[in-house]
Enzyme design. Structure first.
Site: not given
Length: 257
Positions: A96-98, A124
């Site tokens: 998720h994200s980074m 994500s």
């Protein structure tokens, strides 16, 4: 957390061991995040998947260690740790994200070194590697970083209002934002595995077009799921995200929403 076990030092946490599952899921946290963020997802998937959550240096039980400020270096270290705890089962990545970019970079290393990427990559809440925006959040003062955390609504306000808790959060956030915001765009690199992307439709960090660009990074199947919500849409849609992961691993169509 009670019952949690660690494998390979402190690099991964395994909250709900399932040695009899056919697949292993490896989860990569967001900037400033920790392995414990995936405890609920691990529990929800435990009937079907054995889940490992990566613990980056510089937080929780690794607080005494310095953060890794270079994403490529973090990918090298994570890859080495995961190689040492392989057990022969196919692996699926979720970031998720980074964490989605780190998962991609670790998958690249698997493909380049072993010829076999993970069975699937779930990315994500972040633009494709070829669409990275860079950024200067890591250069802000503490108040500026707190403003960023409030804008994405991913940190309990209690952690931001208490001076000692806030210091612990900012230590990891600044280090991780440095790593992801200074990581260069990657073009022309494709994984030989399917990629599934999930985003919120009101995410300030990712547009639908930037999410669709993940399709440029796979030689296989690509799918995109857009939820109503912001950067941390998955906090609201845990059941739906669990269903998408479970169905994809079993080779079934994603459940209707």
């Amino acid at each position: 957390m009670t019952g949690a076990t660690r494998s390979e030092g402190q690099w991964t946490h395994r909250f709900h061991p399932r040695d009899d599952s056919d697949f292993r899921l490896v989860c990569f946290p967001h900037a400033g995040g920790s392995a414990s963020y995936y405890h609920a997802l691990s529990e929800a998937l435990s009937p079907h998947l054995d889940t490992l959550a990566v613990q980056y240096p510089g937080r929780q039980d690794r607080r005494a260690e310095g953060c890794v400020h270079n994403l490529a270096e973090l990918a090298d270290l994570t890859y080495a740790a995961l190689r040492r705890c392989e057990d022969g089962r196919p692996t699926v990545f979720f970031g998720h994200s980074m964490g989605s970019i780190l998962a991609f970079e670790v998958a690249r290393r698997y493909q380049d070194d072993t010829g076999a990427p993970p069975a699937r990559l779930f990315a994500s809440g972040y633009p494709a590697p070829s669409r990275l925006r860079g950024g200067t959040v890591h250069r802000r003062d503490d108040d500026g970083i707190v403003d960023e955390l409030r804008s994405v609504n991913g940190t309990d306000p209690v952690w931001l209002e208490n001076r000692h808790l806030r210091a612990a959060v900012l230590h990891a956030v600044r280090g991780d934002y440095t790593a992801i915001e200074t990581h260069p765009r990657v073009t022309g690199v494709r994984l030989d595995c399917p990629i599934t992307v999930l985003i919120g439709d009101d995410d300030p960090h990712t547009t639908v077009a930037e999410a669709e660009a993940w399709g440029e990074h796979t030689t296989g199947e690509f799918s995109l799921h857009v939820f109503r919500g912001g950067h941390f849409y998955l906090d609201q849609y845990g059941r739906e995200v669990t269903g998408i992961i479970s169905a994809a691993v079993r080779g079934e169509p994603a459940p209707e929403r």
